[in-house]
Design a protein around this motif. Structure first.
Motif, mmCIF file in Angstrom:
data_model
loop_
_atom_site.group_PDB
_atom_site.id
_atom_site.type_symbol
_atom_site.label_atom_id
_atom_site.label_comp_id
_atom_site.label_asym_id
_atom_site.label_seq_id
_atom_site.Cartn_x
_atom_site.Cartn_y
_atom_site.Cartn_z
ATOM 1 N N GLU A 32 4.971 0.329 -5.258
ATOM 2 C CA GLU A 32 3.915 0.106 -4.275
ATOM 3 C C GLU A 32 4.291 0.716 -2.930
ATOM 4 O OE1 GLU A 32 1.027 -1.239 -4.928
ATOM 5 O OE2 GLU A 32 1.526 -1.739 -7.002
ATOM 6 N N ASP A 33 3.270 1.120 -2.181
ATOM 7 C CA ASP A 33 3.496 1.604 -0.824
ATOM 8 C C ASP A 33 4.045 0.469 0.035
ATOM 9 O OD1 ASP A 33 2.412 4.083 -1.531
ATOM 10 O OD2 ASP A 33 0.384 3.418 -1.057
ATOM 11 N N ASN A 34 4.893 0.816 0.982
ATOM 12 C CA ASN A 34 5.496 -0.183 1.865
ATOM 13 C C ASN A 34 4.431 -0.737 2.817
ATOM 14 O OD1 ASN A 34 6.932 -1.294 4.246
ATOM 15 N ND2 ASN A 34 8.750 -0.590 3.147
ATOM 16 N N ALA A 35 4.186 -2.040 2.722
ATOM 17 C CA ALA A 35 3.118 -2.676 3.504
ATOM 18 C C ALA A 35 3.406 -2.637 5.000
ATOM 19 C CB ALA A 35 2.930 -4.121 3.045
ATOM 20 N N LEU A 36 4.674 -2.759 5.379
ATOM 21 C CA LEU A 36 5.030 -2.749 6.803
ATOM 22 C C LEU A 36 4.772 -1.372 7.417
ATOM 23 C CD1 LEU A 36 6.208 -4.006 9.335
ATOM 24 C CD2 LEU A 36 8.510 -3.499 8.452
ATOM 25 N N ILE A 37 5.107 -0.322 6.676
ATOM 26 C CA ILE A 37 4.853 1.034 7.174
ATOM 27 C C ILE A 37 3.354 1.270 7.322
ATOM 28 C CG2 ILE A 37 5.123 3.497 6.715
ATOM 29 C CD1 ILE A 37 7.681 2.854 5.214
ATOM 30 N N GLU A 38 2.590 0.809 6.349
ATOM 31 C CA GLU A 38 1.131 0.950 6.428
ATOM 32 C C GLU A 38 0.584 0.206 7.645
ATOM 33 O OE1 GLU A 38 -2.898 0.274 3.696
ATOM 34 O OE2 GLU A 38 -0.984 -0.611 3.083
ATOM 35 N N GLN A 39 1.114 -0.979 7.900
ATOM 36 C CA GLN A 39 0.677 -1.779 9.049
ATOM 37 C C GLN A 39 0.976 -1.053 10.363
ATOM 38 O OE1 GLN A 39 2.386 -5.736 9.110
ATOM 39 N NE2 GLN A 39 2.008 -5.973 11.286
ATOM 40 N N MET A 40 2.171 -0.492 10.486
ATOM 41 C CA MET A 40 2.538 0.237 11.705
ATOM 42 C C MET A 40 1.693 1.497 11.864
ATOM 43 S SD MET A 40 6.684 -0.116 12.094
ATOM 44 C CE MET A 40 7.085 0.556 10.472
ATOM 45 N N TYR A 41 1.438 2.162 10.757
ATOM 46 C CA TYR A 41 0.623 3.384 10.780
ATOM 47 C C TYR A 41 -0.789 3.089 11.293
ATOM 48 C CZ TYR A 41 -2.162 7.216 8.776
ATOM 49 O OH TYR A 41 -3.044 8.249 8.586
ATOM 50 N N LEU A 73 14.109 0.964 8.065
ATOM 51 C CA LEU A 73 13.605 1.046 6.692
ATOM 52 C C LEU A 73 14.225 2.222 5.941
ATOM 53 C CD1 LEU A 73 9.844 0.236 7.384
ATOM 54 C CD2 LEU A 73 11.497 -1.238 6.215
ATOM 55 N N LEU A 74 14.442 3.323 6.636
ATOM 56 C CA LEU A 74 15.100 4.471 6.012
ATOM 57 C C LEU A 74 16.526 4.120 5.599
ATOM 58 C CD1 LEU A 74 13.869 7.359 8.334
ATOM 59 C CD2 LEU A 74 13.507 7.239 5.868
ATOM 60 N N SER A 75 17.225 3.391 6.457
ATOM 61 C CA SER A 75 18.605 3.011 6.143
ATOM 62 C C SER A 75 18.673 2.050 4.964
ATOM 63 C CB SER A 75 19.268 2.371 7.369
ATOM 64 O OG SER A 75 18.729 1.089 7.641
ATOM 65 N N GLU A 76 17.566 1.343 4.722
ATOM 66 C CA GLU A 76 17.505 0.385 3.612
ATOM 67 C C GLU A 76 16.825 0.980 2.375
ATOM 68 O OE1 GLU A 76 15.404 -2.874 5.365
ATOM 69 O OE2 GLU A 76 17.106 -3.519 6.597
ATOM 70 N N ASN A 77 16.568 2.298 2.407
ATOM 71 C CA ASN A 77 15.913 2.993 1.285
ATOM 72 C C ASN A 77 14.554 2.388 0.938
ATOM 73 O OD1 ASN A 77 18.066 4.850 0.843
ATOM 74 N ND2 ASN A 77 19.195 3.255 -0.249
ATOM 75 N N LYS A 78 13.794 2.045 1.970
ATOM 76 C CA LYS A 78 12.489 1.430 1.756
ATOM 77 C C LYS A 78 11.328 2.346 2.155
ATOM 78 C CE LYS A 78 14.150 -3.335 2.150
ATOM 79 N NZ LYS A 78 14.094 -4.608 2.916
ATOM 80 N N VAL A 79 11.647 3.616 2.365
ATOM 81 C CA VAL A 79 10.609 4.630 2.584
ATOM 82 C C VAL A 79 10.619 5.486 1.328
ATOM 83 C CG1 VAL A 79 9.769 6.461 4.100
ATOM 84 C CG2 VAL A 79 11.110 4.574 5.055
ATOM 85 N N VAL A 80 9.762 5.146 0.373
ATOM 86 C CA VAL A 80 9.918 5.669 -0.988
ATOM 87 C C VAL A 80 8.751 6.538 -1.445
ATOM 88 C CG1 VAL A 80 10.263 5.036 -3.404
ATOM 89 C CG2 VAL A 80 11.325 3.662 -1.595
ATOM 90 N N THR A 81 7.541 6.020 -1.340
ATOM 91 C CA THR A 81 6.386 6.717 -1.902
ATOM 92 C C THR A 81 5.939 7.864 -0.987
ATOM 93 O OG1 THR A 81 4.711 5.355 -0.796
ATOM 94 C CG2 THR A 81 5.629 4.509 -2.879
ATOM 95 N N PRO A 82 5.146 8.792 -1.514
ATOM 96 C CA PRO A 82 4.625 9.865 -0.651
ATOM 97 C C PRO A 82 3.884 9.336 0.574
ATOM 98 C CG PRO A 82 4.274 10.443 -2.942
ATOM 99 C CD PRO A 82 4.794 9.034 -2.936
ATOM 100 N N LYS A 83 3.088 8.281 0.395
ATOM 101 C CA LYS A 83 2.364 7.723 1.543
ATOM 102 C C LYS A 83 3.327 7.091 2.539
ATOM 103 C CE LYS A 83 -2.245 6.946 -0.379
ATOM 104 N NZ LYS A 83 -3.300 5.948 -0.670
ATOM 105 N N ASP A 84 4.369 6.430 2.047
ATOM 106 C CA ASP A 84 5.404 5.892 2.944
ATOM 107 C C ASP A 84 5.958 7.008 3.823
ATOM 108 O OD1 ASP A 84 5.174 3.389 1.783
ATOM 109 O OD2 ASP A 84 7.030 3.538 0.628
ATOM 110 N N LYS A 85 6.304 8.121 3.182
ATOM 111 C CA LYS A 85 6.952 9.226 3.894
ATOM 112 C C LYS A 85 5.999 9.893 4.880
ATOM 113 C CE LYS A 85 10.203 10.064 0.132
ATOM 114 N NZ LYS A 85 10.661 10.996 -0.926
#
Length: 212
Positions: A32-41, A73-85
């Protein structure tokens, strides 16, 4: 006879297990896309729309927090999906710019290089998955070019593709930022949805490139 039956059912049992294992090994695990990244975006877009209307938002107050969250999040490897990136790249390229000795620079140009790397990785994954709809909808190839141009512009004072513009204090004009014409071809520009160099130079006046 009983031994034969036992062997037969044992074989069926192992075949059944093998079949299940095969199915499990070939089942795609959807990440799944990271919900926190989507929220910040979404917040990033929201505050910019508000500032465009009211000119009252301290954008850096939000941007700094968002960038720091992305680094974590990058340091925790939680930027994974194309949309995350892609969303992380969008957030990172909102890094403060400044004028130093008359030249446009950035407090952290490496953020633009990281944004370029993330968006490039996202594009490669989407191309591998043949997700042409998302690639076209979000103009992702051009975003990749834009991120790299910003990195070069804020670091070295010139760009590669031709996506960036600068303001000339002396004339009050908006100029095409300097392009190092040795770095790419119009064929590659087309790949990244950027106009050919002759078209760019016909449409816009370009600021002369400084000394490297």
């Amino acid at each position: 006879m009983r031994n034969v039956a036992a062997i037969f059912f044992s074989l069926l049992f192992f075949l059944f297990l093998g079949g299940c294992s095969f199915e499990m090994n070939n089942t795609e695990i959807k990440i799944e896309d990271n919900a926190l990244i989507e929220q910040m975006y979404k917040k990033d877009i929201e505050i910019r729309e508000l500032d465009a209307k009211t000119d009252t938002v301290n954008l850096e107050e939000y941007d700094k927090k968002h960038r720091e969250q992305i680094f974590r999040l990058l340091s925790e490897n939680k930027v994974v999906t194309p949309k995350d990136k892609l969303r992380a790249a969008w957030i990172l390229q909102h890094t403060v710019a400044r004028i130093c000795d008359g030249e446009l620079t950035s407090l952290s140009p490496e953020n633009f290089l990281l944004a370029y790397s993330l968006s490039s990785s996202a594009l490669a994954t989407l191309e591998k998955n043949n997700d042409t709809a998302l690639i076209r909808k979000q103009y992702i190839p051009r975003i990749v070019a834009l991120n790299y141009d910003r990195y070069l512009l804020f670091t070295f004072g010139y760009q590669k593709f031709g996506t960036q513009f600068v303001f000339d204090d002396q004339t009050g004009e908006t100029l095409l930022a300097p392009i190092d014409t040795t770095l790419t071809s119009d064929e590659e520009r087309k790949k990244y949805n950027v106009e050919p160099l002759p078209v760019l130079l016909k449409q816009y006046k370009m600021k002369p490139i400084g000394k490297k």
